[in-house]
Scaffold this motif. Structure first.
Motif, short mmCIF file in Angstrom:
data_model
loop_
_atom_site.label_atom_id
_atom_site.label_comp_id
_atom_site.label_asym_id
_atom_site.label_seq_id
_atom_site.Cartn_x
_atom_site.Cartn_y
_atom_site.Cartn_z
N ARG A 102 -2.68 1.52 -3.52
CA ARG A 102 -2.87 0.55 -2.45
C ARG A 102 -1.55 0.24 -1.74
N ARG A 103 -1.66 -0.12 -0.48
CA ARG A 103 -0.48 -0.44 0.33
C ARG A 103 0.30 -1.61 -0.27
N GLU A 104 -0.42 -2.60 -0.82
CA GLU A 104 0.26 -3.76 -1.39
C GLU A 104 1.18 -3.36 -2.54
N SER A 105 0.74 -2.37 -3.33
CA SER A 105 1.55 -1.92 -4.45
C SER A 105 2.84 -1.27 -3.96
N TYR A 106 2.71 -0.47 -2.90
CA TYR A 106 3.89 0.17 -2.32
C TYR A 106 4.86 -0.89 -1.79
N GLN A 107 4.32 -1.90 -1.13
CA GLN A 107 5.16 -2.96 -0.57
C GLN A 107 5.88 -3.73 -1.67
N ARG A 108 5.19 -4.01 -2.79
CA ARG A 108 5.81 -4.69 -3.93
C ARG A 108 6.94 -3.86 -4.50
N THR A 110 8.73 -1.56 -2.97
CA THR A 110 9.84 -1.52 -2.02
C THR A 110 10.61 -2.83 -2.04
N SER A 111 9.89 -3.94 -2.10
CA SER A 111 10.55 -5.25 -2.14
C SER A 111 11.38 -5.41 -3.41
N TYR A 117 8.39 6.28 -4.44
CA TYR A 117 7.10 5.79 -4.94
C TYR A 117 6.17 6.99 -5.03
#
Length: 214
Positions: A102-108, A110-111, A117
């Protein structure tokens, strides 16, 4: 057959490069063995293996590898929080592996500071390029930080020298050129930098000012 068997002719030759030191953190034994074998076959030096997040942080801190390849879902500490710790310590880069695409996992990730990833199952055609890109980005970031620190140091040095010149001009009625020459000559005679001489002058004036206020 290993899930990470290298397809012929599809991945870059890493044999000519000095081995990069890698820590692999993965709680699934079969996946860890496959990844370690694949990395070793492709010129990486696997210096540590971890089966949980706490061990990953401890080993990475002790071994300071060139690269950390880490699963997100692990016991004791997940890969995201482990990445945050390693990023603060300047250890890395970290590349995360996860079954969650999921995109949210990628964003987490990266943050948290991850520079790569990978979505499971990890494919050989994606693994090596991701690691090489993460290593290149890490070198670039370190270079930029070094340049920024050098520029800041130069600015601080110049500010200190300018304050010392102002002191010399005011106390001894020197011109700006004469003050610069005095600092340069004094530094050369004492085997110091102009910044060190300037700091002595400025700190001396501060002590005198405090003494007068008392």
């Amino acid at each position: 057959m290993s899930a990470l068997t290298q397809p012929q002719g599809t991945l870059p030759d890493t044999a000519s490069h000095a081995p990069r030191r890698v820590l692999v953190a993965e709680d699934e034994s079969l996946v860890l063995v496959d990844v370690v074998e694949f990395l070793t076959d492709n010129g990486f030096d696997v210096v540590g293996r971890a089966y949980d997040g706490e061990s990953a942080v401890r080993l990475a801190t002790e071994l300071t590898p060139d690269l950390v390849l880490m699963d997100v879902s692990m016991p004791l500490r997940d890969g995201i929080s482990a990445t945050e710790i390693l990023s603060r310590q300047g250890i890395g880069p970290v590349v995360l592996m996860t079954a969650d695409g999921r995109r949210e996992s990628y964003q987490r990730a990266t943050s948290a500071g991850a520079l790569g990833y990978l979505t499971k199952p990890v494919r050989p055609e994606g693994l090596l390029p991701t690691l090489e890109i993460a290593l290149a980005r890490h070198r670039q970031i370190r270079g930029l930080r070094s340049q920024a620190a050098e520029m800041l140091d130069q600015l601080e040095s110049q500010g200190l020298v300018n304050r010392a010149k102002d002191v010399l001009i005011e106390r001894f009625s020197l011109s700006a050129i004469e003050a610069s020459a005095w600092l340069e000559q004094t530094a050369a005679e004492r085997g110091l930098t102009e910044r060190e001489v300037a700091r002595t002058i400025v700190e001396g004036m501060k002590r005198k000012s405090r003494g007068r206020r008392r």
